[in-house]
Scaffold this motif. Structure first.
Motif, mmCIF file in Angstrom:
data_model
loop_
_atom_site.group_PDB
_atom_site.id
_atom_site.type_symbol
_atom_site.label_atom_id
_atom_site.label_comp_id
_atom_site.label_asym_id
_atom_site.label_seq_id
_atom_site.Cartn_x
_atom_site.Cartn_y
_atom_site.Cartn_z
ATOM 1 N N LEU A 407 35.116 34.744 39.022
ATOM 2 C CA LEU A 407 35.252 36.433 39.073
ATOM 3 C C LEU A 407 35.838 36.971 38.063
ATOM 4 O O LEU A 407 35.528 37.514 37.452
ATOM 5 C CB LEU A 407 33.965 36.460 40.502
ATOM 6 C CG LEU A 407 32.308 35.908 40.571
ATOM 7 C CD1 LEU A 407 32.516 35.684 42.064
ATOM 8 C CD2 LEU A 407 31.705 36.727 39.928
ATOM 9 N N PRO A 408 36.557 37.374 38.925
ATOM 10 C CA PRO A 408 37.953 38.446 38.607
ATOM 11 C C PRO A 408 37.930 37.924 36.959
ATOM 12 O O PRO A 408 38.527 39.163 36.969
ATOM 13 C CB PRO A 408 38.699 38.331 39.517
ATOM 14 C CG PRO A 408 38.182 37.293 40.409
ATOM 15 C CD PRO A 408 36.974 36.668 39.847
ATOM 16 N N ALA A 409 39.108 36.682 36.937
ATOM 17 C CA ALA A 409 39.079 36.498 36.131
ATOM 18 C C ALA A 409 37.931 36.992 33.937
ATOM 19 O O ALA A 409 38.768 37.249 33.707
ATOM 20 C CB ALA A 409 39.509 34.882 35.397
ATOM 21 N N ALA A 410 36.427 36.417 34.613
ATOM 22 C CA ALA A 410 35.371 36.757 33.816
ATOM 23 C C ALA A 410 35.865 38.383 33.097
ATOM 24 O O ALA A 410 35.624 38.802 32.237
ATOM 25 C CB ALA A 410 34.222 36.470 33.952
ATOM 26 N N VAL A 411 35.882 39.583 34.221
ATOM 27 C CA VAL A 411 36.219 40.607 34.128
ATOM 28 C C VAL A 411 37.626 40.823 33.587
ATOM 29 O O VAL A 411 37.263 41.707 32.184
ATOM 30 C CB VAL A 411 36.448 41.397 35.679
ATOM 31 C CG1 VAL A 411 36.593 43.087 35.384
ATOM 32 C CG2 VAL A 411 34.683 41.121 35.925
ATOM 33 N N GLY A 412 38.617 40.573 33.901
ATOM 34 C CA GLY A 412 39.805 40.599 32.326
ATOM 35 C C GLY A 412 39.949 40.482 31.521
ATOM 36 O O GLY A 412 40.066 40.481 30.601
ATOM 37 N N VAL A 413 38.970 39.399 30.605
ATOM 38 C CA VAL A 413 38.492 38.077 30.003
ATOM 39 C C VAL A 413 38.196 38.942 29.258
ATOM 40 O O VAL A 413 38.239 39.438 27.743
ATOM 41 C CB VAL A 413 38.866 37.037 29.558
ATOM 42 C CG1 VAL A 413 37.785 36.553 28.884
ATOM 43 C CG2 VAL A 413 39.718 36.374 31.283
ATOM 44 N N ALA A 437 34.967 41.225 43.197
ATOM 45 C CA ALA A 437 34.683 41.543 41.564
ATOM 46 C C ALA A 437 33.610 42.097 40.669
ATOM 47 O O ALA A 437 33.660 43.322 39.349
ATOM 48 C CB ALA A 437 35.610 40.383 40.480
ATOM 49 N N LEU A 438 32.756 42.148 41.531
ATOM 50 C CA LEU A 438 31.133 42.797 41.165
ATOM 51 C C LEU A 438 30.854 44.508 40.871
ATOM 52 O O LEU A 438 30.480 44.364 39.846
ATOM 53 C CB LEU A 438 29.929 41.517 41.488
ATOM 54 C CG LEU A 438 29.733 40.546 41.365
ATOM 55 C CD1 LEU A 438 28.991 39.945 42.611
ATOM 56 C CD2 LEU A 438 29.349 40.144 40.063
ATOM 57 N N TRP A 439 31.696 44.754 41.860
ATOM 58 C CA TRP A 439 31.486 46.261 41.992
ATOM 59 C C TRP A 439 32.715 46.600 41.172
ATOM 60 O O TRP A 439 32.387 47.701 39.507
ATOM 61 C CB TRP A 439 32.374 46.378 43.353
ATOM 62 C CG TRP A 439 32.439 47.993 43.146
ATOM 63 C CD1 TRP A 439 31.649 48.700 43.649
ATOM 64 C CD2 TRP A 439 33.767 48.620 42.676
ATOM 65 N NE1 TRP A 439 32.225 49.888 43.747
ATOM 66 C CE2 TRP A 439 33.030 50.004 43.274
ATOM 67 C CE3 TRP A 439 35.051 48.731 42.049
ATOM 68 C CZ2 TRP A 439 34.419 51.068 43.055
ATOM 69 C CZ3 TRP A 439 35.798 49.517 42.212
ATOM 70 C CH2 TRP A 439 35.507 50.829 42.649
ATOM 71 N N THR A 440 34.144 46.347 40.538
ATOM 72 C CA THR A 440 34.308 46.677 39.554
ATOM 73 C C THR A 440 34.298 46.187 37.833
ATOM 74 O O THR A 440 33.521 47.033 37.527
ATOM 75 C CB THR A 440 36.121 45.489 39.159
ATOM 76 O OG1 THR A 440 36.747 45.668 40.511
ATOM 77 C CG2 THR A 440 36.954 45.956 38.126
ATOM 78 N N ALA A 441 33.429 45.197 38.123
ATOM 79 C CA ALA A 441 32.585 44.941 36.586
ATOM 80 C C ALA A 441 31.427 46.091 36.933
ATOM 81 O O ALA A 441 30.656 46.773 35.800
ATOM 82 C CB ALA A 441 31.634 43.698 36.461
ATOM 83 N N ALA A 442 30.910 46.665 37.657
ATOM 84 C CA ALA A 442 29.643 47.456 37.437
ATOM 85 C C ALA A 442 30.227 48.948 37.816
ATOM 86 O O ALA A 442 30.272 49.707 36.351
ATOM 87 C CB ALA A 442 28.862 47.777 38.719
ATOM 88 N N GLN A 443 31.761 49.307 38.183
ATOM 89 C CA GLN A 443 31.940 50.904 37.832
ATOM 90 C C GLN A 443 32.335 50.623 36.565
ATOM 91 O O GLN A 443 32.514 52.004 35.434
ATOM 92 C CB GLN A 443 33.045 50.713 39.021
ATOM 93 C CG GLN A 443 32.014 50.866 40.247
ATOM 94 C CD GLN A 443 31.704 51.696 40.785
ATOM 95 O OE1 GLN A 443 32.113 53.294 40.536
ATOM 96 N NE2 GLN A 443 30.489 51.327 41.310
ATOM 97 N N ALA A 487 24.843 41.248 44.173
ATOM 98 C CA ALA A 487 24.806 42.031 43.026
ATOM 99 C C ALA A 487 24.483 43.107 42.912
ATOM 100 O O ALA A 487 24.964 43.696 42.391
ATOM 101 C CB ALA A 487 24.857 40.975 41.966
ATOM 102 N N GLU A 488 23.655 43.179 42.817
ATOM 103 C CA GLU A 488 22.440 44.493 43.346
ATOM 104 C C GLU A 488 23.348 45.653 44.574
ATOM 105 O O GLU A 488 22.876 46.521 44.180
ATOM 106 C CB GLU A 488 21.351 44.315 43.187
ATOM 107 C CG GLU A 488 19.905 43.381 42.308
ATOM 108 C CD GLU A 488 18.825 42.759 42.686
ATOM 109 O OE1 GLU A 488 18.672 43.290 43.922
ATOM 110 O OE2 GLU A 488 17.799 42.787 41.906
ATOM 111 N N GLY A 489 23.893 44.974 45.273
ATOM 112 C CA GLY A 489 24.381 46.230 46.003
ATOM 113 C C GLY A 489 26.081 46.494 45.980
ATOM 114 O O GLY A 489 25.888 47.301 45.693
ATOM 115 N N TYR A 490 26.465 45.455 44.824
ATOM 116 C CA TYR A 490 27.579 46.028 44.101
ATOM 117 C C TYR A 490 27.589 46.939 42.520
ATOM 118 O O TYR A 490 28.537 47.619 42.135
ATOM 119 C CB TYR A 490 28.478 45.048 43.605
ATOM 120 C CG TYR A 490 29.318 44.340 44.584
ATOM 121 C CD1 TYR A 490 30.107 45.611 45.566
ATOM 122 C CD2 TYR A 490 29.171 43.401 45.594
ATOM 123 C CE1 TYR A 490 30.671 44.783 46.463
ATOM 124 C CE2 TYR A 490 29.983 42.819 46.592
ATOM 125 C CZ TYR A 490 30.401 43.286 46.874
ATOM 126 O OH TYR A 490 31.581 43.461 47.721
#
Length: 526
Positions: A407-413, A437-443, A487-490
């Motif tokens: 999950l976090p690596a997908a954000v970084g990649v 990591a979903l929160w970071t992806a959304a923000q 996910a929706e919560g993030y």
């Protein structure tokens, strides 16, 4: 007067480390004050997620990424992710805040006692500078050490009262330093290896993650075709270093001693490039090599070369060695290996989708240059059989097996490769380890696609329970998790799929979107 703070930021700027991945605590605030406008801070909500994002970013860019953790507690939270980074040779410069120097000895709250030893042995080098004047030098050394072959994470603990101190004389030289690495094998070494390959009656090549890391996949293909060699991907591979569609490709090796030896039976010379020899997993004793076979391996890591239980080793730059071999060897007259037949498209069946059907639909709809970040561990073999991965840098996996990577690596990649679609394929058991990591992806509006393979169980553990012949083991099921609601919560748009039709619609919507999307897919256990 140049402060340690000013000198350190100039070093980071000059070396290109202007993106920070972090989760700050009180010890880190003096370092982050007056944060420069040309730097970017990416906030993660937990330190393992922070390191996972940086890991994906660094692997995808091929350059060091900068991480800022909070003292001992933050470092402890990140240790599992550091294990993955260490095993994948990911260049990370990890810093952690430390209590003021006068309070470390009394072990005040948030003091990192014996800070340099805490992350070992998961880093190449770690230190806490002896005085404030040494901080810029320590940062400079950390950057160059992380980048040196074999690349990997490093760690620097920095007392927070150091930042306001005056930097020492000569600090201005550090920012402009460049360190180059020359690791080509000698002409004699290349000639001997080429002759050995040409003498072989039935050679085989096994490629590992360091081939993809140095962008040498095309060279590996050319060498395999020139010598007419079948090619396997090394076991437990964290990257894909050979196109899965290429006719020489045979698949992903299993991670057992006896199984590998059985599959390589009949080959008299085994050439391993850019992989440990080998990264085994399940206990499966047997002969390390089939009868009559010899092995020679090309490593970028001297430690991996030294600890190999068999074969000869060459420690050198992977890309340059492959290019040298390609020039040195002659075209073989052997017939080129016949391409293995791809599996038939999995049929539609009632009930939850089979993983094979999910992968077939993803492969059918995803762009050909899609990047896959995998942590659906129980379906990894099926993924390798059914997803066409032909481009450089198309696949990432947790190198040490530590959950919470994908999950976090997908954000970084995705941050590193904004022009390609990044698709995380994640088991429902694995997803919970890195869910924030979903929160970071959304923000930060990072448009990764997260596909959760939901079967309500730890599938890999169920498989191992069978291998180990153990029964009535508790804790193998994880029912009742609503990933769409999480996910929706993030702040991430979420879609649910329980059929081929609904999955197709969800994938179409996610691929057309410029926002992060989570798709929860009801699947059968493999």
């Amino acid at each position: 007067m140049t402060t340690v703070h000013e000198a350190s930021y100039e070093i980071l700027r000059s070396q290109g480390l202007t993106t920070f991945f972090g989760n700050p605590g009180s010890n880190e605030l003096p370092f982050l004050k007056n944060f420069p406008s040309d730097f970017r801070y990416v906030l993660g909500l937990q330190e393992a997620v922070v390191v996972g994002m940086a890991d994906g970013f660094a692997q995808a860019t091929g350059r060091p990424a900068f991480v800022n953790l909070h003292s001992a507690a933050g470092t402890g939270n990140a240790m599992g992710a550091l294990a993955n980074a260490c095993n994948s040779h990911t260049p990370l410069v990890v810093t952690a805040g430390q209590q003021v120097r006068s309070m470390v000895g009394v072990e005040a709250l948030l003091a990192n006692v014996d800070a340099a030893n805490l992350p070992r042995p998961l880093v190449k080098w770690s230190c806490e500078p002896a005085c404030a004047e040494e901080v810029p030098l320590a940062l400079s050394r950390a950057i160059h050490t992380a980048s040196a072959p074999a690349m990997g994470p490093v760690y620097v603990s920095i007392p927070y009262d150091d930042w306001s101190k005056e930097a020492g004389p000569g600090v201005e030289h550090l920012a402009s330093r460049r360190v180059q690495h020359a690791g080509s094998p000698s002409a004699n070494t290349l000639a001997k290896l080429a002759a050995r390959l040409e003498r072989a009656i039935n050679p085989v090549m096994i490629v590992g993650p360091d081939v993809d890391a140095c962008s040498a996949n095309d060279t590996a293909v050319a060498l395999a075709e020139k010598l007419r060699m079948p090619v396997w991907m090394a076991p437990s591979a964290p990257r894909c270093s050979f196109p899965t569609t290429q006719r020489c490709f045979r698949g992903l090796l299993p991670a057992g001693i006896a199984s590998i030896s059985r599959l390589l039976d009949g080959h008299d010379l085994i050439l391993v490039v850019g992989a440990p020899v080998f990264r085994y997993h399940q206990y499966e004793p047997g002969d390390y090599l089939p009868a009559g076979a010899e092995l020679v391996a090309i490593f970028c890591d001297a430690q991996e070369a030294a600890r190999a239980p068999m074969g000869d080793a060459i420690v050198a730059d992977i890309g340059e060695t492959l290019e040298g071999l390609l020039r040195e060897v002659h075209q073989s007259s052997r017939p080129i290996p016949a391409a293995i037949k791809r599996p038939e498209f999995a049929p539609e069946e009632p009930g939850p989708l089979r993983p094979e059907r999910v992968f077939d639909l993803i492969d059918e709809m995803a762009p050909r240059d899609a990047i896959y970040v995998n942590e659906s561990t129980s379906t990894t073999n099926l993924l390798w059989q059914r997803l066409r991965m032909a481009e450089q840098g198309s696949y990432f996996f947790a190198a040490a097996g530590g959950l919470g990577f994908a999950l976090p690596a997908a954000v970084g990649v995705q941050m590193a490769k904004p022009d390609r679609r990044v698709i995380g394929i994640i088991g429902d058991g694995s997803a919970n380890f890195g869910i924030t990591a979903l929160w970071t992806a959304a923000q930060y509006n990072i448009p990764s696609i997260f596909i959760i393979m939901k079967n309500g169980t730890y599938g890999a553990l169920r498989w191992f329970a069978g291998v180990l012949e153990v029964e009535n083991v508790p804790g193998l099921d994880v029912p009742g998790i609503d990933f769409c609601a999480i996910a929706e919560g993030y702040g991430v748009q979420a879609l649910r799929a329980d059929s081929s039709e609904s999955l197709t619609k969800a994938l179409s919507r996610a691929l057309a979107s410029n926002k992060p999307t989570l798709i929860e897919v009801e699947t059968r256990a493999p």
